[in-house]
Design a protein around this motif. Structure first.
Motif, PDB file in Angstrom:
ATOM      1  N   PHE A 267      -5.853  -4.014  -5.623  1.00 51.48           N
ATOM      2  CA  PHE A 267      -7.032  -4.239  -4.803  1.00 51.48           C
ATOM      3  C   PHE A 267      -8.089  -3.208  -5.200  1.00 51.48           C
ATOM      4  CE2 PHE A 267      -3.407  -5.717  -2.435  1.00 51.48           C
ATOM      5  CZ  PHE A 267      -3.827  -6.869  -1.794  1.00 51.48           C
ATOM      6  N   THR A 268      -9.335  -3.627  -5.187  1.00 50.23           N
ATOM      7  CA  THR A 268     -10.454  -2.720  -5.382  1.00 50.23           C
ATOM      8  C   THR A 268     -11.258  -2.654  -4.095  1.00 50.23           C
ATOM      9  OG1 THR A 268     -11.886  -4.488  -6.233  1.00 50.23           O
ATOM     10  CG2 THR A 268     -10.582  -3.228  -7.845  1.00 50.23           C
ATOM     11  N   PHE A 269     -11.900  -1.514  -3.880  1.00 48.94           N
ATOM     12  CA  PHE A 269     -12.716  -1.372  -2.673  1.00 48.94           C
ATOM     13  C   PHE A 269     -13.875  -0.430  -2.959  1.00 48.94           C
ATOM     14  CE2 PHE A 269      -9.613   2.046  -2.419  1.00 48.94           C
ATOM     15  CZ  PHE A 269     -10.353   3.137  -2.001  1.00 48.94           C
ATOM     16  N   GLY A 270     -14.981  -0.753  -2.359  1.00 48.60           N
ATOM     17  CA  GLY A 270     -16.171   0.079  -2.364  1.00 48.60           C
ATOM     18  C   GLY A 270     -16.791  -0.037  -0.993  1.00 48.60           C
ATOM     19  N   THR A 271     -17.570  -1.093  -0.824  1.00 46.86           N
ATOM     20  CA  THR A 271     -18.060  -1.443   0.504  1.00 46.86           C
ATOM     21  C   THR A 271     -17.262  -2.585   1.126  1.00 46.86           C
ATOM     22  OG1 THR A 271     -19.676  -2.932  -0.516  1.00 46.86           O
ATOM     23  CG2 THR A 271     -20.389  -0.681  -0.043  1.00 46.86           C
ATOM     24  N   ARG A 272     -16.389  -3.227   0.316  1.00 46.97           N
ATOM     25  CA  ARG A 272     -15.511  -4.273   0.834  1.00 46.97           C
ATOM     26  C   ARG A 272     -14.256  -4.319  -0.022  1.00 46.97           C
ATOM     27  NH1 ARG A 272     -18.070 -10.123  -0.985  1.00 46.97           N
ATOM     28  NH2 ARG A 272     -17.894  -9.810  -3.245  1.00 46.97           N
ATOM     29  N   ASN A 313      -5.101  -3.213   6.045  1.00 45.78           N
ATOM     30  CA  ASN A 313      -4.042  -3.141   7.054  1.00 45.78           C
ATOM     31  C   ASN A 313      -4.003  -4.390   7.930  1.00 45.78           C
ATOM     32  OD1 ASN A 313      -3.168  -0.575   6.250  1.00 45.78           O
ATOM     33  ND2 ASN A 313      -4.713   0.441   7.516  1.00 45.78           N
ATOM     34  N   ARG A 314      -5.142  -4.981   8.140  1.00 49.98           N
ATOM     35  CA  ARG A 314      -5.198  -6.166   9.004  1.00 49.98           C
ATOM     36  C   ARG A 314      -4.798  -7.437   8.268  1.00 49.98           C
ATOM     37  NH1 ARG A 314     -11.073  -7.741  10.440  1.00 49.98           N
ATOM     38  NH2 ARG A 314     -10.887  -8.375   8.249  1.00 49.98           N
ATOM     39  N   ASP A 315      -5.209  -7.602   7.014  1.00 51.50           N
ATOM     40  CA  ASP A 315      -5.037  -8.876   6.324  1.00 51.50           C
ATOM     41  C   ASP A 315      -3.908  -8.882   5.296  1.00 51.50           C
ATOM     42  OD1 ASP A 315      -7.267  -9.698   7.762  1.00 51.50           O
ATOM     43  OD2 ASP A 315      -8.663  -9.177   6.145  1.00 51.50           O
ATOM     44  N   TRP A 316      -3.551  -7.720   4.735  1.00 54.76           N
ATOM     45  CA  TRP A 316      -2.645  -7.729   3.590  1.00 54.76           C
ATOM     46  C   TRP A 316      -1.392  -6.875   3.744  1.00 54.76           C
ATOM     47  CZ3 TRP A 316      -3.382 -11.194  -0.111  1.00 54.76           C
ATOM     48  CH2 TRP A 316      -4.649 -11.717  -0.268  1.00 54.76           C
ATOM     49  N   SER A 317      -1.367  -5.953   4.675  1.00 54.13           N
ATOM     50  CA  SER A 317      -0.243  -5.014   4.719  1.00 54.13           C
ATOM     51  C   SER A 317       1.081  -5.716   4.963  1.00 54.13           C
ATOM     52  CB  SER A 317      -0.496  -3.946   5.792  1.00 54.13           C
ATOM     53  OG  SER A 317      -0.600  -4.547   7.077  1.00 54.13           O
ATOM     54  N   ARG A 318       1.106  -6.691   5.848  1.00 50.28           N
ATOM     55  CA  ARG A 318       2.362  -7.398   6.131  1.00 50.28           C
ATOM     56  C   ARG A 318       2.798  -8.289   4.965  1.00 50.28           C
ATOM     57  NH1 ARG A 318       2.107  -9.330  12.497  1.00 50.28           N
ATOM     58  NH2 ARG A 318       1.852  -7.225  13.398  1.00 50.28           N
ATOM     59  N   ARG A 319       1.877  -8.669   4.115  1.00 52.18           N
ATOM     60  CA  ARG A 319       2.225  -9.548   2.995  1.00 52.18           C
ATOM     61  C   ARG A 319       2.778  -8.779   1.800  1.00 52.18           C
ATOM     62  NH1 ARG A 319      -3.097 -13.525   2.560  1.00 52.18           N
ATOM     63  NH2 ARG A 319      -3.550 -13.672   4.791  1.00 52.18           N
ATOM     64  N   LEU A 321       3.378  -5.065   1.669  1.00 50.90           N
ATOM     65  CA  LEU A 321       3.984  -3.755   1.865  1.00 50.90           C
ATOM     66  C   LEU A 321       5.414  -3.829   2.365  1.00 50.90           C
ATOM     67  CD1 LEU A 321       1.113  -1.550   3.324  1.00 50.90           C
ATOM     68  CD2 LEU A 321       1.925  -1.751   0.985  1.00 50.90           C
ATOM     69  N   GLY A 322       6.034  -4.981   2.314  1.00 50.84           N
ATOM     70  CA  GLY A 322       7.430  -5.077   2.703  1.00 50.84           C
ATOM     71  C   GLY A 322       8.355  -4.628   1.597  1.00 50.84           C
ATOM     72  N   GLN A 323       9.631  -4.472   1.942  1.00 47.03           N
ATOM     73  CA  GLN A 323      10.684  -4.150   0.968  1.00 47.03           C
ATOM     74  C   GLN A 323      10.441  -2.824   0.250  1.00 47.03           C
ATOM     75  OE1 GLN A 323      13.300  -6.258   0.915  1.00 47.03           O
ATOM     76  NE2 GLN A 323      12.245  -7.460   2.445  1.00 47.03           N
ATOM     77  N   GLY A 324       9.969  -1.824   0.984  1.00 49.24           N
ATOM     78  CA  GLY A 324       9.832  -0.491   0.409  1.00 49.24           C
ATOM     79  C   GLY A 324       8.776  -0.356  -0.657  1.00 49.24           C
ATOM     80  N   ALA A 325       7.583  -0.871  -0.435  1.00 54.76           N
ATOM     81  CA  ALA A 325       6.519  -0.827  -1.434  1.00 54.76           C
ATOM     82  C   ALA A 325       5.972   0.592  -1.587  1.00 54.76           C
ATOM     83  CB  ALA A 325       5.395  -1.785  -1.055  1.00 54.76           C
ATOM     84  N   VAL A 326       5.557   0.906  -2.821  1.00 58.68           N
ATOM     85  CA  VAL A 326       4.912   2.173  -3.148  1.00 58.68           C
ATOM     86  C   VAL A 326       3.420   1.909  -3.302  1.00 58.68           C
ATOM     87  CG1 VAL A 326       4.762   4.065  -4.793  1.00 58.68           C
ATOM     88  CG2 VAL A 326       6.980   3.048  -4.271  1.00 58.68           C
ATOM     89  N   VAL A 327       2.598   2.733  -2.659  1.00 61.17           N
ATOM     90  CA  VAL A 327       1.146   2.544  -2.656  1.00 61.17           C
ATOM     91  C   VAL A 327       0.499   3.648  -3.478  1.00 61.17           C
ATOM     92  CG1 VAL A 327      -0.933   2.387  -1.247  1.00 61.17           C
ATOM     93  CG2 VAL A 327       1.213   1.426  -0.407  1.00 61.17           C
ATOM     94  N   HIS A 344      -7.114   7.129  11.227  1.00 59.72           N
ATOM     95  CA  HIS A 344      -6.266   6.127  11.883  1.00 59.72           C
ATOM     96  C   HIS A 344      -5.752   5.098  10.889  1.00 59.72           C
ATOM     97  CE1 HIS A 344      -4.770   3.332  14.886  1.00 59.72           C
ATOM     98  NE2 HIS A 344      -5.549   2.388  14.382  1.00 59.72           N
ATOM     99  N   GLU A 345      -6.610   4.616  10.006  1.00 63.65           N
ATOM    100  CA  GLU A 345      -6.182   3.610   9.031  1.00 63.65           C
ATOM    101  C   GLU A 345      -5.249   4.217   7.978  1.00 63.65           C
ATOM    102  OE1 GLU A 345      -6.637   0.559   9.495  1.00 63.65           O
ATOM    103  OE2 GLU A 345      -8.068   0.772  11.148  1.00 63.65           O
ATOM    104  N   MET A 346      -5.468   5.463   7.609  1.00 58.93           N
ATOM    105  CA  MET A 346      -4.542   6.119   6.682  1.00 58.93           C
ATOM    106  C   MET A 346      -3.168   6.288   7.315  1.00 58.93           C
ATOM    107  SD  MET A 346      -5.613   6.810   3.609  1.00 58.93           S
ATOM    108  CE  MET A 346      -4.407   8.069   3.195  1.00 58.93           C
ATOM    109  N   GLU A 347      -3.119   6.593   8.579  1.00 60.80           N
ATOM    110  CA  GLU A 347      -1.824   6.715   9.260  1.00 60.80           C
ATOM    111  C   GLU A 347      -1.098   5.372   9.289  1.00 60.80           C
ATOM    112  OE1 GLU A 347       0.010   8.377  13.494  1.00 60.80           O
ATOM    113  OE2 GLU A 347      -2.140   8.034  13.265  1.00 60.80           O
ATOM    114  N   ARG A 348      -1.818   4.297   9.555  1.00 57.39           N
ATOM    115  CA  ARG A 348      -1.201   2.969   9.541  1.00 57.39           C
ATOM    116  C   ARG A 348      -0.677   2.619   8.156  1.00 57.39           C
ATOM    117  NH1 ARG A 348      -4.864  -1.655  11.874  1.00 57.39           N
ATOM    118  NH2 ARG A 348      -2.979  -2.788  11.203  1.00 57.39           N
ATOM    119  N   LEU A 349      -1.464   2.932   7.120  1.00 60.33           N
ATOM    120  CA  LEU A 349      -1.037   2.648   5.752  1.00 60.33           C
ATOM    121  C   LEU A 349       0.196   3.468   5.378  1.00 60.33           C
ATOM    122  CD1 LEU A 349      -1.634   1.220   3.046  1.00 60.33           C
ATOM    123  CD2 LEU A 349      -3.125   3.145   2.464  1.00 60.33           C
TER     124      LEU A 349
END
Length: 419
Positions: A267-272, A313-319, A321-327, A344-349
């Protein structure tokens, strides 16, 4: 077995031309070996040299194995076989400023790769030296004093300080890097005769067939699975030169077999936030990154790390980040959002991933300190904090993944956060 003579009265050097053509294809990225050259010679001998379209399709059937290779093959074929002045034509593609056309559109990836392949080794006439004029002196002197150290210097050179030629050489070095990972043990058990645990259910089931007598003791072991790799890359203006090189490295990791990763999500991010996973599946790195650049319309723009992490975290984390994913989080931490949202979002991630590794190119400075609000909000929620400004720093990432106790520079910088 010798090949039959081809009906080519005007050009009796077809074998040499096909060999040169195959070398150009190999330099352009196609997997062409001597076996395919022999197959092409046999195919041309069988079909005959009648029309150029037949000749084109015959060679394409011999040299092309993937759909993405067709464009490269077509470019090289058109310039090698159809245009006798292909050198001038390729020079016009590679150097449009020589014609005075400053706003000419850049050549496509396939055309540039064909240009590099056909022009490789083409140099101007050299001025004879007294050593070369002396026919009696057959000594050949080779100065190899700088060849060993040049690659070592390039490994430690900052991506932002590289020239165009050094960037091209660095991309070739990044394509050879690997990022292996160890499998994860699960609580699920599978049958294994060499396992350490006894499988009493299978043992008693087998004993029923022998009248209750236990002949062998069935065993089992803990099953293993491979984690997924999730890459979040900052493509804002301050990260543009670094994110491009890191994405080349991630493309090589995503297309190398046998490294152990179940899947590689990018994933890439800047303003979105933009998902570029499907673009990295292309074999050609330049085409993959160009397609990803067209998909990510906020390239070299502003930075809203907290907002983009909220979208992930809202749209992709459950898809993903399962099975012990490394970020892998690649960013400099310079954010315009509120630090509370980012923390807050870093803690969720961090809670959703098995391991969160932050790669920050600002660590190239010895005097780096967590003074920015974004860095102070993100640092407590990562497992490892490392640099990502050179080839050597990306090579060290493999060592960090193999050592769960490796935290990089986090411990040192956390002491600076204490009031």
């Amino acid at each position: 077995m010798p090949y039959p003579d081809l009906p080519l009265p005007d050009d009796p050097k077809l074998v040499q031309n096909l060999t040169h053509f195959a070398r150009a294809l190999r330099k352009a990225g196609l997997a062409v070996g001597p076996g395919r050259v022999l197959t092409a010679l046999q195919a041309v001998a069988a079909t005959g040299f009648t029309t150029k379209p037949d000749f084109f399709w015959t060679l394409q059937a011999c040299f092309v194995t993937r759909p993405e290779e067709r464009l490269v093959f077509q470019q090289v074929f058109n310039l090698f076989w159809r245009d006798p002045r292909y050198m001038d034509h390729m020079m016009s593609l590679m150097l449009p400023a020589m014609r005075g056309v400053q706003d000419e559109q850049r050549a496509a990836d396939a055309a540039k790769r064909a240009a590099e392949a056909l022009l490789d080794g083409a140099e101007g006439p050299q001025t004879p030296t007294p050593e070369t004029e002396d026919e009696g002196d057959t000594r050949i002197e080779i100065d190899a004093s700088q060849t060993a150290s040049a690659e070592e210097v390039l490994r430690s050179l900052d991506f932002e300080q590289m020239s165009t030629a050094e960037v091209a050489a660095a991309k070739r070095m990044l394509a050879r890097l690997s990022l292996p990972v160890r499998p994860l043990k699960t609580r699920r058990l599978v049958a294994d005769q060499t396992g350490r645990r006894a499988d009493w259910r299978r043992t008693l089931r087998a004993a029923v067939r022998t009248g209750g007598e236990i002949n062998t003791l069935a065993r089992r072991r803990a099953a293993t699975r491979w984690p997924a790799l999730v890459v979040l890359c900052d493509i804002s203006g301050s990260m543009a030169s670094y994110s491009r090189m890191v994405l080349h490295f991630i493309h090589a990791v995503a297309n190398q077999q046998g490294q152990g990763w179940a899947r590689v999500h990018a994933f890439t991010f800047g303003t979105r936030l933009t998902n570029i996973t499907r673009h990295l599946r292309a074999r050609d790195a330049d085409s993959a990154l160009n397609a990803a650049g067209h998909e990510a319309r906020d390239w070299q723009g502003g930075t809203r790390i907290g907002h983009c992490l909220h979208q992930f975290n809202r749209d992709w984390s459950r898809r993903v980040l399962g099975q012990g994913a490394v970020v892998l989080l690649i960013t400099d931490g310079l954010d315009r959002d509120a630090p509370d949202l980012l923390a807050h979002e870093m803690e969720r991630l961090h809670l959703s991933s098995k391991r969160l590794i932050w790669l920050n190119p600002l660590l190239r400075w010895d005097g780096f300190a967590p003074r920015a609000q974004g860095v102070r909000a993100m640092l407590p929620h990562v497992d490892t904090f490392r640099a990502a400004h050179s080839i050597a720093s990306l090579e060290a990432l493999a060592e960090a993944l193999s050592d769960p106790a490796d935290h990089g520079e986090k411990a040192r910088l956390m002491t600076m956060l204490a009031p």
